[in-house]
Enzyme design. Structure first.
Site, short mmCIF file in Angstrom:
data_model
loop_
_atom_site.label_atom_id
_atom_site.label_comp_id
_atom_site.label_asym_id
_atom_site.label_seq_id
_atom_site.Cartn_x
_atom_site.Cartn_y
_atom_site.Cartn_z
CE1 TYR A 53 0.89 -0.81 4.45
CE2 TYR A 53 0.66 1.57 4.31
CZ TYR A 53 1.10 0.46 4.99
OH TYR A 53 1.76 0.58 6.19
CB CYS A 54 1.79 3.96 -1.55
SG CYS A 54 0.85 4.02 -3.08
CB THR A 55 -0.13 8.43 -0.08
OG1 THR A 55 1.14 8.37 0.54
CG2 THR A 55 -0.98 9.51 0.55
#
Ligand code: ZN
Ligand code: ZN
Length: 342
Positions: free
Chosen positions: A198-200
């Protein structure tokens, strides 16, 4: 034709305040083949300036990456404009959890080599051969699977204030470093583990998932729309929230609070705190975590030295800076030697 900002940030802030209208903070990205980024850039600037859009938008041959704010009453026109561009029709818009009318104060549309600085040679793999996109519900169940390795694809100063429980959070300053560290750590598990990342807002995972598939990982998943979209789904569908702390964002807000947990510490006194600030000495501008007491004591600076410089008249500060390379390029975010607890 005016193709650049003609207002300062302060003038813009005043205008926003006077207008008293609600603005929406939005981010989106799309990988697409753009033949002439320069022309596309001008086209966007003219159309969006007209709609009073503000933000930071990168355009490259490989696509577009946009973080912006738009007046709520222009949202439909803005959306219609996006839909008129073939590769942006129905693009997923990540709408900020915590709204702030002042999240952006300028419209900057820039042509870049890449929309995401990845340090990779694009010819070596196919960015469209990406991992499986999962929604919040599927993500929650996947990360409960003992066979899953959950990886945070962001940098250290982002995961320092918030992350998903049980995630691996590489201690890195760049996306490129993250890619190789994870690859090395998991090289024995290319086929038997689920690699979930995941990331932003999703853009980094888009690249990373394609990269890991290219490197032979078999079960690669990415959180669709990143943390921003996850939190929205959790709220709308009343799911369990597995994200603790704050979500770091790249605008004036700096972060959105997701859970009440404060997992970081003031870099100066070590007290629990998760508020990022930039050192008030403009020549330093170091991004670090500072509690209100330390901010008061050090005049919003990272060190006594910076506080002394920041107290000088502006002209003297400018003279001191002359000839220096931009110091915020030298200092790593939150990693300066002057900080005791980092
Ligand atoms: Zn402190
Ligand atoms: Zn400083």
């Amino acid at each position: 034709m005016q193709l650049y900002n003609n207002l300062s940030a302060e003038e813009r802030a005043t205008l926003i305040e006077q207008a008293g209208k609600e603005r929406l903070t939005i981010s989106f990205y799309s990988y697409a083949k753009i033949g002439n980024p320069e022309i596309f850039r001008n086209h966007l600037f003219i159309a969006w300036n007209e709609l009073d859009v503000l933000g930071r938008i990168y355009v490259a041959h490989e696509g577009i990456n946009a973080q912006l704010s738009v007046p709520a009453d222009h949202f439909q026109e803005f959306k219609d404009h996006l839909d008129s561009i073939s590769f942006l029709e129905d693009v997923r818009l990540n709408i900020a959890i915590e709204q702030d009318n002042f999240s952006f104060l300028k419209l900057k549309v820039k042509v870049r080599e890449k929309i995401l600085a990845d340090g990779l040679n694009d010819n070596t793999f196919d960015v469209t051969n990406k991992g499986v996109h999962v929604d919040a519900e599927r993500f929650n169940s996947l990360i409960e699977d003992p066979n899953t390795v959950l990886v945070d694809m962001r940098n250290h100063y982002e995961s320092e204030i918030g992350y998903f429980k049980n995630a691996v959070t590489p201690d890195v300053d760049t996306f490129r470093d993250s890619l190789s560290i994870i690859e090395e750590d998991l090289k024995m598990h290319k086929e038997d583990k689920n690699l979930v990342m995941y990331c932003t807002g999703g853009i980094r995972c888009e690249k990373a998932s394609a990269y890991y598939k290219h490197k032979g990982f078999k079960n690669v998943y990415q959180l669709e729309g990143g943390i921003i979209n996850y939190v929205r789904q959790v709220q709308e569908k009343d799911l369990e929230n597995k994200f603790i702390g704050k979500n770091f964002v790249f605008d004036q807000r700096r972060a959105e609070r997701i859970s009440e947990d404060v997992i970081a510490n003031c870099h100066q006194c070590g007290k629990p705190c998760d508020t990022h600030v930039n050192c008030a000495n403009e020549a330093c501008h170091l991004l670090f975590i500072q509690c209100p007491e330390c901010a008061e004591k050090l005049s919003n600076c990272c060190s006594k030295e910076c506080a002394e410089i920041a107290a000088l008249p502006y002209e003297e500060q400018k003279a001191l800076r002359r000839g220096q390379i931009k110091s915020n390029m030298i200092f790593k975010k939150g990693r300066s030697e002057v900080l005791k607890y980092k």
